[in-house]
Design a protein around this motif. Structure first.
Motif, short mmCIF file in Angstrom:
data_model
loop_
_atom_site.label_atom_id
_atom_site.label_comp_id
_atom_site.label_asym_id
_atom_site.label_seq_id
_atom_site.Cartn_x
_atom_site.Cartn_y
_atom_site.Cartn_z
N ASP A 363 -11.32 8.38 0.47
CA ASP A 363 -11.91 7.25 -0.25
C ASP A 363 -11.14 6.96 -1.54
O ASP A 363 -11.33 5.90 -2.15
CB ASP A 363 -13.37 7.53 -0.58
CG ASP A 363 -14.21 7.73 0.67
OD1 ASP A 363 -14.19 6.85 1.53
OD2 ASP A 363 -14.86 8.79 0.79
N MET A 364 -10.30 7.88 -1.94
CA MET A 364 -9.46 7.67 -3.12
C MET A 364 -8.11 7.07 -2.73
O MET A 364 -7.25 6.87 -3.57
CB MET A 364 -9.26 8.99 -3.87
CG MET A 364 -8.81 8.85 -5.31
SD MET A 364 -8.34 10.43 -6.02
CE MET A 364 -9.95 11.20 -6.17
N GLY A 365 -7.96 6.81 -1.43
CA GLY A 365 -6.68 6.28 -0.98
C GLY A 365 -5.62 7.35 -0.86
O GLY A 365 -4.43 7.07 -1.02
N ILE A 421 -4.36 3.21 -8.72
CA ILE A 421 -3.57 2.62 -7.63
C ILE A 421 -3.56 3.65 -6.50
O ILE A 421 -3.04 4.75 -6.67
CB ILE A 421 -2.13 2.29 -8.07
CG1 ILE A 421 -2.12 1.16 -9.09
CG2 ILE A 421 -1.29 1.92 -6.85
CD1 ILE A 421 -2.55 -0.19 -8.55
N ALA A 422 -4.15 3.31 -5.38
CA ALA A 422 -4.21 4.25 -4.25
C ALA A 422 -2.80 4.52 -3.73
O ALA A 422 -2.08 3.58 -3.39
CB ALA A 422 -5.10 3.67 -3.15
N PRO A 423 -2.39 5.78 -3.64
CA PRO A 423 -1.01 6.07 -3.24
C PRO A 423 -0.77 5.96 -1.74
O PRO A 423 0.33 5.67 -1.30
CB PRO A 423 -0.80 7.51 -3.71
CG PRO A 423 -2.17 8.11 -3.67
CD PRO A 423 -3.11 7.00 -4.03
N MET A 424 -1.83 6.22 -0.94
CA MET A 424 -1.65 6.23 0.51
C MET A 424 -2.79 5.48 1.20
O MET A 424 -3.52 6.06 2.02
CB MET A 424 -1.56 7.66 1.02
CG MET A 424 -0.33 8.40 0.55
SD MET A 424 -0.30 10.12 1.14
CE MET A 424 -1.55 10.86 0.08
N ASN A 506 -7.38 -1.89 -0.96
CA ASN A 506 -8.42 -1.48 -1.89
C ASN A 506 -7.95 -0.30 -2.71
O ASN A 506 -7.85 0.83 -2.23
CB ASN A 506 -9.69 -1.12 -1.11
CG ASN A 506 -10.89 -0.91 -2.02
OD1 ASN A 506 -10.76 -0.88 -3.24
ND2 ASN A 506 -12.05 -0.73 -1.43
N ASN A 507 -7.66 -0.56 -3.97
CA ASN A 507 -7.20 0.48 -4.88
C ASN A 507 -8.34 1.13 -5.65
O ASN A 507 -8.10 1.89 -6.58
CB ASN A 507 -6.18 -0.09 -5.86
CG ASN A 507 -4.85 -0.35 -5.19
OD1 ASN A 507 -4.19 0.56 -4.71
ND2 ASN A 507 -4.45 -1.61 -5.11
N MET A 540 -13.04 -0.79 2.99
CA MET A 540 -13.53 0.53 2.59
C MET A 540 -12.73 1.10 1.42
O MET A 540 -11.59 0.70 1.18
CB MET A 540 -13.50 1.47 3.79
CG MET A 540 -14.47 1.08 4.90
SD MET A 540 -14.43 2.23 6.31
CE MET A 540 -15.17 3.70 5.56
N PRO A 541 -13.30 2.04 0.69
CA PRO A 541 -12.60 2.64 -0.45
C PRO A 541 -11.25 3.23 -0.04
O PRO A 541 -11.13 3.88 1.00
CB PRO A 541 -13.55 3.76 -0.90
CG PRO A 541 -14.90 3.32 -0.42
CD PRO A 541 -14.65 2.60 0.87
N GLY A 542 -10.26 2.98 -0.86
CA GLY A 542 -8.93 3.53 -0.59
C GLY A 542 -8.34 3.07 0.73
O GLY A 542 -7.41 3.69 1.24
N GLY A 543 -8.84 1.98 1.27
CA GLY A 543 -8.39 1.53 2.58
C GLY A 543 -7.74 0.16 2.55
O GLY A 543 -7.64 -0.49 1.51
#
Length: 586
Positions: A363-365, A421-424, A506-507, A540-543
């Motif tokens: 969820d944190m990406g 900023i979500a890295p992945m 989604n970051n 979705m979060p981090g998605g």
């Protein structure tokens, strides 16, 4: 307290001048408990001329009464029934002491009739009437709501059902319109002010030292990042009453059926902020529509309905018994509850709220990494890319500041409004929703949806654009690409008729239902059975979520997160569709 809040406080204290106004429940016929769901038993507004009046009112739920904004004196607003192929004129009178509007959510119409002040029309001034006039080009389940201020939170919403011009591909014996919403006795401007002062103000489900959901080391790591894995919803059940057709859980709205009938349930999530997980224990649901568009029937036991989405399902109860409709808030802080029964007064068991979900590294990406992956001696480069630590530093030193700007996408403006900023980020359209990952029964995902009729434009997209969903959760700042609307955000520009792939990234660590006005899009799922056609997608979060859009509606259109307070905080922009360069059009 600003003038608007002071004026509304006076109104709610009795300046409405009508003793007892709204103290008895006032529901439209379709929303009354005991509704038969049979054609003709629940009168609706229909025809070519429809009149609506927006006004101050009072609303009572759970034994308490508060200030509301209603349409034609009822909450939810009247059901509007239209027919594909007709023309309609909707005369909307504003009886408020402030500007208002109505947006016809999901309807394809000229942009001047879309109802967004400052983008497609000036709004409706107090004491004036505006006439919306447009042809009905579609069928299905839709809804309407204010696009002015925060009026939607106060009851300014209602359903639209449009019958098809030809035969309906969905056979049913009766139908019930079920509008889900959230209600608070706190004025929405005060809710917004409290969120700005402290984003977790309404979160009563924060992690505690005795919470066994995670280890002390994991809790310490989350604390080091200044994140809360229980930060699922901005406003929850400690503040909201969750409603079905205006009825609170204890009031038990009931829709009737006869055993053996095919019953169509038209679900609309008209909430300001609440995403629901919906199920009917003991009764399978066959999804036949999503966002008003027919899908190949797919049977499921539970589905998530994000804010602004609609789903039509068929249920066929065969037993002479009651069934509970359970719409559980995504953070498990409460539920909306209703009953389907052969006779009024029958009830079924109400399941207990399930365990509250918590966020993960996904969820944190951060892909499929677990918290244990972050417990090494040094900070991994991908963590540094997100700004949670610096290379070579102990993991314990990680925090939630964006320090390394080198990985920031070029179209994202970095500043105080972007803390992550979500890295992945990965495509999560096929993931089960948060909290439903391990349920033993069937759970719907976007990948299960396939259009009954393919999208009209089969061209591949000629180009793609990335739009990052950004924010600062601690400061309750939300934006696209780090830019708030009216604070440096450039409009999103499409040439009329072009085919574009839009990648939503989604970051943040929150769900965002993203809605585009005036268009439908194909949600890219990678499935060979066809892509679902929608107007709103929950990212979705981090998605990531991608959709293919045909920009076939000229004009200026709103594009925004449909979480009301996120939109109000800045997660909104304008899509401008103009003629192709060199087309010769003006």
């Amino acid at each position: 307290m600003n003038d608007m809040m002071r004026r509304r406080s006076v109104l709610s204290a009795g300046a409405l001048g009508l003793a007892g106004l709204g103290l008895s429940k006032k529901f439209p016929a379709w929303a009354q408990t005991g509704s038969s769901g049979l054609q003709g038993d629940s009168p609706a507004l229909s025809g070519e001329d429809i009149r609506l009046r927006i006004a101050h009112d009072m609303f009572k739920v759970g034994g308490r009464t508060g200030h509301a904004i209603t349409i034609n004196g009822v909450l939810p607003a009247p059901l509007i029934r239209l027919l594909e192929g007709q023309n309609v004129r909707l005369h909307v009178e504003n009886g408020l002491d402030e500007d208002s509007s109505i947006h016809w959510h999901g309807l394809i119409l000229p942009f001047q009739m879309d109802g967004v002040p400052g983008i497609s029309f000036p709004g409706i001034k107090p004491g004036t009437t505006f006439t919306y006039e447009f042809p009905i080009k579609q069928s299905g389940t839709y809804w309407y709501h204010s696009h002015s201020g925060l009026q939607e939170q106060m009851g300014h919403y209602g359903p639209i059902v449009i019958g098809p011009a030809g035969a309906d591909p969905v056979a049913f014996d009766r139908e019930h319109v079920i509008v889900l919403s959230d209600w608070t006795f706190i004025h929405p401007h005060q809710v917004m002010a409290k969120l700005k002062q402290k984003s977790a103000y309404f979160n009563r489900q924060k992690q505690t030292l005795t919470d066994g959901a995670m280890s002390a080391a994991e809790r310490a790591r989350w604390g080091g990042m200044r994140m809360d894995p229980a930060d699922i919803a901005d406003v929850g059940g400690s503040t909201y009453s969750f409603l079905v057709n205006g009825h609170g859980p204890d009031e038990n709205w009931t829709g009737l059926f006869k055993p053996g009938e095919r019953v169509r349930l038209r679900f609309v999530n008209a909430s300001a902020m609440t995403i629901f997980n919906l199920r009917i224990p003991g009764l399978a649901m066959t999804v036949v529509q999503a966002d008003g568009q027919h899908v190949r029937p797919v049977e499921t036991d539970e589905f998530q309905i994000s804010v602004a989405e609609t789903y039509d399902v068929i249920v066929t109860p065969t037993a002479d018994q009651a069934y509970t409709v359970v719409a559980e808030a995504i953070d498990r802080s409460g539920m909306a509850r209703a009953t389907l029964a052969p006779r009024l007064g029958m009830v079924a068991a109400i399941p207990a709220l399930r365990r509250r979900p918590t966020l993960s590294m996904r969820d944190m990406g951060m892909g499929d990494m677990g918290m244990a992956d972050m417990g090494g001696e040094a900070c991994a480069p991908e963590h540094a890319a997100m700004g949670h630590c610096t290379p070579g530093a102990p993991a314990a030193a990680m925090n939630h500041d964006m320090r390394d700007k080198s990985s920031v996408p070029p179209n994202v403006k970095v500043g105080v409004g972007v803390d992550m900023i979500a890295p992945m980020p990965v495509d999560r359209t096929g993931d089960r929703p948060l909290g439903l990952e391990t349920e033993p029964h069937r759970v719907l995902t976007y990948h299960d949806l396939a259009p009954l009729v393919p999208f009209h434009d089969t061209r591949p997209p000629a180009r793609s654009i990335d739009i990052h969903l950004t924010g600062n959760m601690e400061r309750f700042m939300w934006s696209f690409d780090g830019k708030k609307m009216n604070e440096g955000a450039e409009p999103i520009r499409f040439a009329r008729g072009e085919r574009v792939r839009v990648n939503l990234i989604n970051n943040s660590m929150m769900n965002h239902p993203i809605h585009i006005h005036g268009h439908f899009f194909e949600l890219v799922t990678g499935k060979d059975h066809g892509h679902p056609i929608k107007h709103t997608v929950n990212v979705m979060p981090g998605g990531k979520a991608s959709f293919d859009l045909t920009a076939d509606a000229p004009g200026d259109w709103a594009f925004h997160c449909h979480l009301l307070y996120h939109m109000h905080a800045g997660m909104m922009n304008v899509v401008k569709v103009r003629p192709m360069v060199g087309s010769g059009a003006a």
